[in-house]
Design a protein around this motif. Sequence first.
Motif, PDB file in Angstrom:
ATOM      1  N   THR A  16       0.830  -1.191   0.000  1.00 23.52           N
ATOM      2  CA  THR A  16       0.000   0.000   0.000  1.00 23.52           C
ATOM      3  C   THR A  16       0.870   1.249   0.000  1.00 23.52           C
ATOM      4  O   THR A  16       1.836   1.358   0.765  1.00 23.52           O
ATOM      5  N   ILE A  17       0.531   2.188  -0.861  1.00 20.60           N
ATOM      6  CA  ILE A  17       1.239   3.470  -0.904  1.00 20.60           C
ATOM      7  C   ILE A  17       0.786   4.319   0.282  1.00 20.60           C
ATOM      8  O   ILE A  17      -0.398   4.631   0.416  1.00 20.60           O
ATOM      9  N   THR A  18       1.697   4.645   1.173  1.00 18.72           N
ATOM     10  CA  THR A  18       1.397   5.501   2.322  1.00 18.72           C
ATOM     11  C   THR A  18       2.409   6.640   2.374  1.00 18.72           C
ATOM     12  O   THR A  18       3.505   6.540   1.814  1.00 18.72           O
ATOM     13  N   GLU A  19       2.029   7.705   3.063  1.00 19.17           N
ATOM     14  CA  GLU A  19       2.941   8.853   3.192  1.00 19.17           C
ATOM     15  C   GLU A  19       4.245   8.443   3.859  1.00 19.17           C
ATOM     16  O   GLU A  19       5.327   8.870   3.445  1.00 19.17           O
ATOM     17  N   ALA A  20       4.138   7.626   4.897  1.00 20.53           N
ATOM     18  CA  ALA A  20       5.341   7.209   5.627  1.00 20.53           C
ATOM     19  C   ALA A  20       6.277   6.410   4.722  1.00 20.53           C
ATOM     20  O   ALA A  20       7.497   6.622   4.734  1.00 20.53           O
ATOM     21  N   ARG A  21       5.709   5.518   3.937  1.00 17.68           N
ATOM     22  CA  ARG A  21       6.549   4.703   3.048  1.00 17.68           C
ATOM     23  C   ARG A  21       7.124   5.541   1.904  1.00 17.68           C
ATOM     24  O   ARG A  21       8.237   5.283   1.442  1.00 17.68           O
ATOM     25  N   PHE A  56       7.690   5.066  -5.137  1.00 19.75           N
ATOM     26  CA  PHE A  56       6.617   4.222  -5.652  1.00 19.75           C
ATOM     27  C   PHE A  56       6.305   4.565  -7.098  1.00 19.75           C
ATOM     28  O   PHE A  56       6.390   5.720  -7.505  1.00 19.75           O
ATOM     29  N   THR A  57       5.899   3.542  -7.841  1.00 22.30           N
ATOM     30  CA  THR A  57       5.322   3.790  -9.152  1.00 22.30           C
ATOM     31  C   THR A  57       3.925   4.371  -8.971  1.00 22.30           C
ATOM     32  O   THR A  57       3.408   4.458  -7.852  1.00 22.30           O
ATOM     33  N   ASP A  58       3.311   4.733 -10.081  1.00 21.83           N
ATOM     34  CA  ASP A  58       1.889   5.044 -10.051  1.00 21.83           C
ATOM     35  C   ASP A  58       1.148   3.818  -9.532  1.00 21.83           C
ATOM     36  O   ASP A  58       1.632   2.674  -9.682  1.00 21.83           O
ATOM     37  N   PRO A  59      -0.042   4.003  -8.948  1.00 18.40           N
ATOM     38  CA  PRO A  59      -0.780   2.841  -8.435  1.00 18.40           C
ATOM     39  C   PRO A  59      -1.102   1.844  -9.552  1.00 18.40           C
ATOM     40  O   PRO A  59      -1.429   2.230 -10.667  1.00 18.40           O
ATOM     41  N   TYR A  60      -0.989   0.549  -9.224  1.00 19.62           N
ATOM     42  CA  TYR A  60      -1.333  -0.472 -10.205  1.00 19.62           C
ATOM     43  C   TYR A  60      -2.508  -1.334  -9.753  1.00 19.62           C
ATOM     44  O   TYR A  60      -2.979  -2.198 -10.500  1.00 19.62           O
ATOM     45  N   TYR A  61      -3.024  -1.088  -8.518  1.00 21.13           N
ATOM     46  CA  TYR A  61      -4.168  -1.856  -8.037  1.00 21.13           C
ATOM     47  C   TYR A  61      -4.873  -1.070  -6.940  1.00 21.13           C
ATOM     48  O   TYR A  61      -4.227  -0.545  -6.033  1.00 21.13           O
ATOM     49  N   ASP A  62      -6.199  -0.998  -7.026  1.00 26.73           N
ATOM     50  CA  ASP A  62      -7.009  -0.338  -5.995  1.00 26.73           C
ATOM     51  C   ASP A  62      -7.543  -1.386  -5.029  1.00 26.73           C
ATOM     52  O   ASP A  62      -8.094  -2.402  -5.447  1.00 26.73           O
ATOM     53  N   SER A  63      -7.384  -1.112  -3.739  1.00 30.16           N
ATOM     54  CA  SER A  63      -7.784  -2.078  -2.724  1.00 30.16           C
ATOM     55  C   SER A  63      -8.430  -1.384  -1.538  1.00 30.16           C
ATOM     56  O   SER A  63      -8.866  -0.244  -1.624  1.00 30.16           O
ATOM     57  N   GLY A  64      -8.494  -2.089  -0.418  1.00 25.53           N
ATOM     58  CA  GLY A  64      -9.045  -1.578   0.827  1.00 25.53           C
ATOM     59  C   GLY A  64      -8.940  -2.689   1.852  1.00 25.53           C
ATOM     60  O   GLY A  64      -8.425  -3.771   1.554  1.00 25.53           O
ATOM     61  N   LEU A  65      -9.434  -2.454   3.029  1.00 21.17           N
ATOM     62  CA  LEU A  65      -9.378  -3.451   4.103  1.00 21.17           C
ATOM     63  C   LEU A  65     -10.769  -4.022   4.337  1.00 21.17           C
ATOM     64  O   LEU A  65     -11.758  -3.307   4.231  1.00 21.17           O
ATOM     65  N   GLY A  99       1.417   0.063  -4.907  1.00 16.93           N
ATOM     66  CA  GLY A  99       2.451   0.553  -5.811  1.00 16.93           C
ATOM     67  C   GLY A  99       3.657  -0.375  -5.785  1.00 16.93           C
ATOM     68  O   GLY A  99       3.844  -1.152  -4.847  1.00 16.93           O
ATOM     69  N   ILE A 100       4.457  -0.297  -6.842  1.00 18.77           N
ATOM     70  CA  ILE A 100       5.723  -1.027  -6.887  1.00 18.77           C
ATOM     71  C   ILE A 100       6.787  -0.123  -6.278  1.00 18.77           C
ATOM     72  O   ILE A 100       6.877   1.053  -6.638  1.00 18.77           O
ATOM     73  N   ALA A 101       7.560  -0.651  -5.340  1.00 11.28           N
ATOM     74  CA  ALA A 101       8.543   0.158  -4.608  1.00 11.28           C
ATOM     75  C   ALA A 101       9.934   0.001  -5.215  1.00 11.28           C
ATOM     76  O   ALA A 101      10.432  -1.119  -5.361  1.00 11.28           O
ATOM     77  N   ALA A 161       5.717   1.921 -18.758  1.00  8.03           N
ATOM     78  CA  ALA A 161       5.305   0.563 -19.124  1.00  8.03           C
ATOM     79  C   ALA A 161       3.908   0.257 -18.589  1.00  8.03           C
ATOM     80  O   ALA A 161       3.067  -0.320 -19.297  1.00  8.03           O
ATOM     81  N   LEU A 162       3.650   0.665 -17.352  1.00 11.77           N
ATOM     82  CA  LEU A 162       2.343   0.417 -16.746  1.00 11.77           C
ATOM     83  C   LEU A 162       1.244   1.154 -17.505  1.00 11.77           C
ATOM     84  O   LEU A 162       0.160   0.600 -17.759  1.00 11.77           O
ATOM     85  N   ALA A 163       1.506   2.400 -17.892  1.00 14.53           N
ATOM     86  CA  ALA A 163       0.528   3.173 -18.652  1.00 14.53           C
ATOM     87  C   ALA A 163       0.234   2.511 -19.992  1.00 14.53           C
ATOM     88  O   ALA A 163      -0.928   2.428 -20.426  1.00 14.53           O
ATOM     89  N   GLU A 164       1.278   2.005 -20.640  1.00 14.94           N
ATOM     90  CA  GLU A 164       1.095   1.287 -21.914  1.00 14.94           C
ATOM     91  C   GLU A 164       0.226   0.048 -21.714  1.00 14.94           C
ATOM     92  O   GLU A 164      -0.670  -0.242 -22.522  1.00 14.94           O
ATOM     93  N   MET A 165       0.504  -0.693 -20.647  1.00 13.26           N
ATOM     94  CA  MET A 165      -0.241  -1.926 -20.376  1.00 13.26           C
ATOM     95  C   MET A 165      -1.717  -1.644 -20.125  1.00 13.26           C
ATOM     96  O   MET A 165      -2.582  -2.428 -20.521  1.00 13.26           O
TER      97      MET A 165
END
Length: 235
Positions: free
Chosen positions: A77-82, A88-97, A193-195, A209-213
Amino acid sequence: MASAAHAVTLKAATDPSFVPFEMLDQESGEMVGFDIDILNAIGERAGFDIDLKTMDFNGIIPAVQTGSVDVAIAGITITEAREKIVDFTDPYYDSGLQILTSANNGDIEDIEGLEGKKIGTKIGSTSYDYLTANLGDSTITPYPGSADMYMALMSGSVDAVFYDAPNVGYFAKTKGNGRVKTVGPLYEGQQYGIAFTEGSEWTEAANEALAEMKSDGSYAEIYQKWFGAMPGDSQ
């Protein structure tokens, strides 16, 4: 974009227990999953190969931060602390808990229903952080792997599991089918995101590459392979 003849091999890390994003194929002995397919496809387009190692999730961000690995993909998960310690790359998956309970549990319907209950989650995860911030009166047990917390739920050691929605949902549809159920809404909408190591030259190439995909349909093909149809508007 680089050609298929890659000259660069990046040291990569993943967590072997975040099904179906990454898991060990018992027959081949290789890591497989949504994340693995995504990272390999990005590498193919961006011009790098992957030397993949597995480690506990708790050690992945520190490994990227210190440069002992170049890149990590593990449903992170992309977080401010991380974001302060890795790129991080741009997000590649939307999730939640999401909450998971026994199929016959009628008491727990949402986060308020977890008050005073025994809850299992995963060490070092955003779900653990969320629980400790919002449910001080409950007994929160962090487990080293997701399999451990699911076993605890099915054996009755905990009343519920609170963890990343796709992992919880996949378990409910597979090994936990008929024995457990997901309840309530998604909490704390998250993006994976990919770190990369901070300042990495590869982050921008990976984003391209992600945008192309996403535009040429190959992202959707990988998504459908592991999760079924792409979600439309969120409910």
